[in-house]
Design an enzyme around this catalytic site. Structure first.
Site, PDB file in Angstrom:
ATOM      1  N   VAL A   1       1.129  -1.350  -0.175  1.00 33.53           N
ATOM      2  CA  VAL A   1       0.100   0.074   0.066  1.00 33.53           C
ATOM      3  C   VAL A   1       0.949   1.275  -0.103  1.00 33.53           C
ATOM      4  CG1 VAL A   1      -1.932  -1.150   1.283  1.00 33.53           C
ATOM      5  CG2 VAL A   1      -0.254   0.102   2.560  1.00 33.53           C
ATOM      6  N   GLU A   2       2.145   1.082   0.002  1.00 31.59           N
ATOM      7  CA  GLU A   2       3.166   2.163  -0.042  1.00 31.59           C
ATOM      8  C   GLU A   2       3.802   2.271  -1.475  1.00 31.59           C
ATOM      9  OE1 GLU A   2       4.997   3.264   3.659  1.00 31.59           O
ATOM     10  OE2 GLU A   2       3.956   1.743   4.510  1.00 31.59           O
ATOM     11  N   MET A   3       4.846   1.765  -1.629  1.00 38.57           N
ATOM     12  CA  MET A   3       5.424   1.926  -2.981  1.00 38.57           C
ATOM     13  C   MET A   3       5.665   0.905  -3.653  1.00 38.57           C
ATOM     14  SD  MET A   3       8.715   4.329  -1.184  1.00 38.57           S
ATOM     15  CE  MET A   3       9.565   4.849  -2.749  1.00 38.57           C
TER      16      MET A   3
END
Lengths: 346, 346
Positions: B137-139
């Site tokens: 859900v980030e990078m």
């Protein structure tokens, strides 16, 4: 009204260029007649005089994601300083991960372009700066909310007042003006080609000079000339041979959307080639990632010239000499949000 | 193993603090016993010596969005330099506009925290730096792809070689190491409270000193002490009274997820309060935007103290004195992508 280049006018221009340079010195003189080096200082913007306070405010606004509805997207998100002034995306990612319609042009040296956006729908940086703010697939805010947001960040009051002395300085127009004067400072002077244009024969090596001679002789410089090696006029993508739908999607008719004139179908603003080696992918569709391939496509579509691999290499080597000193920008300290500051709507 | 604070141990600590300072000078002595000013230079990282070349590489990586799967998210997207080292979001926006699970902590002065992340699951900056890279859900990238990506950007080879002399310098471990040494430079020294701790009585005004006296006397300093006014230990959110589910969502049990120990349910790393006025919204849930409200909630939940409005104001005024000189960072020039560079997958 600037007319796009037609094939007929095009061949006339090429005719005047095509006589091969007889010596290095002739080549330099030809180049000096077609191109201009970047100046050391940004030009003055009409009715928008720069001041240190206005540039400082513009820099803050350029980096402040609170100008977007989500508070997650700033001007710098798609026109990244330190990365060629672009985002290295086919088309940019905007609000809620939507894709923009066209490849993001570089902000570097954009002040020298005849108009802004691929279709020239904004006459200058000031007009351009407001566009992405209110575009639903980009920053998705409104002119009113931009003002409300900035008035809700107490630290901006003094910065605006200094940049725009007078009453009620926080306006959408002033946001655009400040961003424009900051963007005008984003120039890339002292490229090897600039030094060559100023008379330094050693600034380009042999292969780069062969590329320059081809760039002129084959007719590329008919459109890509002037201070920005482009950016000065409009031309149909496919003067001679229209590229495939993968590169020129039929749904995007370019400048036609602005002028509603049939002859403007698939006409785009000729892009600047400054720093072109730093700004893949290429064309308004962003479908071509290889500069050499882009050069070959341009040869076919715009000049009817099937360039050899060696010629493509030489022209690409010349294009590399258009990479100048990149702007050195120190990040601004943005004024803090407080309890009453309007909140993001991601 | 560091144990979270229990109510019993807590009351002991408060007891030692609660005797009111008899004079300004006593207050300063009390403060000097509890807090330390930020040093001028970043501390050395164990097994990861800093060098100018390593810091320069770390800065490039920190700003390079090509470390993410989409090429649209960098470390700086959620830990923005110039904006308190945070993103001013409830929880961060990541890959494909997904929301992270907790509010993004500031990167500023994080080198002085006992561990990283709200649950302390990374022991230091180096371990932390790898987390968001591979978080879906980030990078949303992988350790292997980070290496492949960076090896595919030719300009990084020399920069890595300079930062990490030896064979095969482009590794995931070296990416983390370089980012960590750069992040360690992001300190905010010379806050008014630092000057006060160094003996300058004039650095705090009367209200700020009243706030400091309350901060010590009410027991806030039991957890929020040391160089970072926090960041040194773990504590349950709700030592005395558990806040509502809006602020403490039942689904996030904090450090329990790391230790699987029942006493670690709803335990979090005590956050640093340095620059807290710049970093709304507050708490791991990011649900509270008003610093005064956050202070009042802490009074109730951690101390069982119903602070008056005047006390909240005074403590908030003291917290404002923890805002130091913000890092001045000049954006790095990132090496260009070339035709063979792995492309974004937005």
């Amino acid at each position: 009204m600037m007319r796009p280049l037609t094939l007929a006018s095009f061949l006339v221009v090429i005719g005047t260029l095509a006589s091969p340079a007889r010596s290095q010195s002739d080549l330099m003189k030809q180049a000096q007649g077609l191109f201009k080096p970047l100046p050391a200082q940004p030009p003055a913007l009409p009715d928008n005089p720069a001041s240190p306070a206005k540039v400082a405010l513009g820099k803050m606004l350029y980096f402040d994601p609170r100008l977007s509805e989500s508070h997650a997207i700033s001007c710098n998100s798609c026109h990244m300083i330190g990365m060629g002034g672009v985002d290295l995306q086919e088309t940019s990612l905007g609000h809620r991960w939507q894709h923009g319609g066209r490849n993001a042009p570089t902000v570097y040296n954009a002040v020298f372009d005849v108009a802004q956006f691929w279709d020239g729908r904004a006459k200058d940086l000031e007009q351009q700066a407001g566009g992405p703010l209110v575009n639903p697939v980009e920053m998705d805010t409104t002119t009113g909310h931009v003002v409300e947001q900035l008035k809700g960040i107490p630290g901006y009051a003094a910065v605006f007042a200094k940049a725009f002395p007078g009453t009620d300085p926080i306006t959408f127009e002033n946001v655009r003006r400040a961003i424009a004067v900051f963007e005008a400072t984003l120039m890339t002077p002292n490229a090897p080609f600039d030094r060559y244009l100023r008379g330094d024969e050693q600034a380009l090596d042999g292969r780069q000079k062969q590329g320059l001679a081809l760039f002129i002789g084959k007719g590329c410089a008919a459109c890509h000339s002037g201070i920005n090696a482009g950016g000065q006029r409009y031309a149909p993508f496919g003067v001679v041979e229209r590229p495939g739908a993968d590169i020129l999607p039929p749904g995007d008719k370019g400048r036609f959307a602005v002028t509603k004139t049939v002859s403007d179908e698939y006409v785009f603003r000729v892009p600047s080639l400054r720093n072109v080696a730093l700004t893949p992918p290429y064309f308004h569709s962003g479908k071509v990632w290889d500069l050499r391939q882009a050069v070959a496509i341009m040869g076919n579509s715009q000049l009817g010239a099937r360039l050899t691999d060696a010629e493509v290499d030489q022209i690409s080597a010349f294009l590399g000499t258009l990479t100048g000193d990149q702007p050195r920008v120190t990040l601004p300290s943005l004024p803090p949000s407080v309890a009453t500051t309007p909140r993001p709507k991601p």
